[in-house]
Motif scaffolding. Sequence first.
Motif: not given
Length: 351
Positions: A40, A42-43, A103-108, A111-112
Motif C-alpha cells: 500500500t 502511504r500518504q 497517518q492523516h485521513d481527510p475523512n476523520t 490521525p490513525v
Amino acid sequence: MNNTLTPHIEATLGSTLNLADFQNAVPLLKALCIVNETTTHRQALELRATSQPAFFRHRTWHLDAIAANDRQHLLDLDMALDSALLAGLTEAVPAVITFSLLQHDPNTSEPVELARQDHAVELLPRNQWGGLAQLPEMIAAFVQPNEPAVARLLKQASDLLHQHGCDPSLNAYQGGARHAWEISSALWSAVANLSLTYALPPASFEQRGQKIRGSQQVVESGLATCLDTTLLLCSALEQAGLHALVVFTQGHAFAGVWLRAEEFSTCVVDDITALRKRVSLKELVLFETTLLTHRPAPHFETATDHGARQIAESASAPFLLAVDVRRARLQRIRPMASLTAPAVTEDAAST
C-alpha cells in the motif's frame, strides 16, 4: 508482501546520555527510518517523538508519502535537549523515548496510528562516565584542566621545581623532553602531597562506567579510585601544556604523558604495539596513578616503571585501549563545563 502488515519504525539511539554528551554534541538519535513493507502506498504521514520524563523538546517529522515496499531515511536527527535537566541530575534516571507514526485521513478528525516504538535511555548525572561500551573518547570530557584545584596543584608543582633547582616555568614543551619530565614529576609530587586514600571502583567500571570524583572533590575528600587519580593527573598535565593519555586495561585505568609535542593520529588507540614503540623510544611515559595512595608515595620514576610493565607482553591484565586527550581536543571533545560555569542554553548547543 501482505496488506495486513503495517509500516514500522527503525531507530538507533545511544543507551545513555549525560551532560558531557550534550556539551560535545554527541547525537542522541543516530539513525531513523520508516519502513513500508506493505503493498500500500502511504500518504500524509507524521512521525512524532516524545519522552518520559521530558528531557528533549518534542519533535515532529512530516512525510508526504512513502511508496509500497520502500523505506525512507530521515536525515534531520537533531534533538533539542533540556540542558538544565541534565546538569541538575544527581542520580541516574531511566527514561523512555516513544516514536509514533501517524497517518492523516481527510475523512476523520484524528490521525490513525500505524506504528509505535519505545526506546529506553538512561539519563546519567553530570559526574557519571558511561564507560568504554559507549564512546570511549568521551572520557576526555572528564579531563578538566580549568578547575581551581588543578590551578593550585600547578602552583605547588612550580614551587617544587624551584626548590629542587629546576626551571619553575610550566611552559609545556619549550624546555624539551627533559623539562616535560620534570614538570610531570613535580605534578606527581604535588598530588602525592595530598595523601590520598584509595577507593575501590565498581566492578567492570571500564565497560559500564562509574561516577567520577572531580579534582575539587578528590582534594576535599581525600578519596580516589584509579580513574579519579588518572583524570586528576591528566587535568593537571593538560593545564601545564603537556599531552596526556588515559590508559585502560581490564579492571584498571592509569595515565600517560608525551615527552614531546606529539599525539596519536586517532583519539582511541587500541593497538598496544603503538604504545610500546613510543615508550621504548622514550617519547611517551605511562605511570601507575594508584601508587599516589601509598604511604609514602614512591617517586615518579617508580610509577613510570609500573606503567611500562602494564603494557608489556607479560602483563597480567589485558590491554583495552588508550585515549589521547590532545587528539580528542583536536576533534572538538571539550572538557565538561564546571559546576560554576554559566549554563549552556538549548540554542547554544544541542545534540
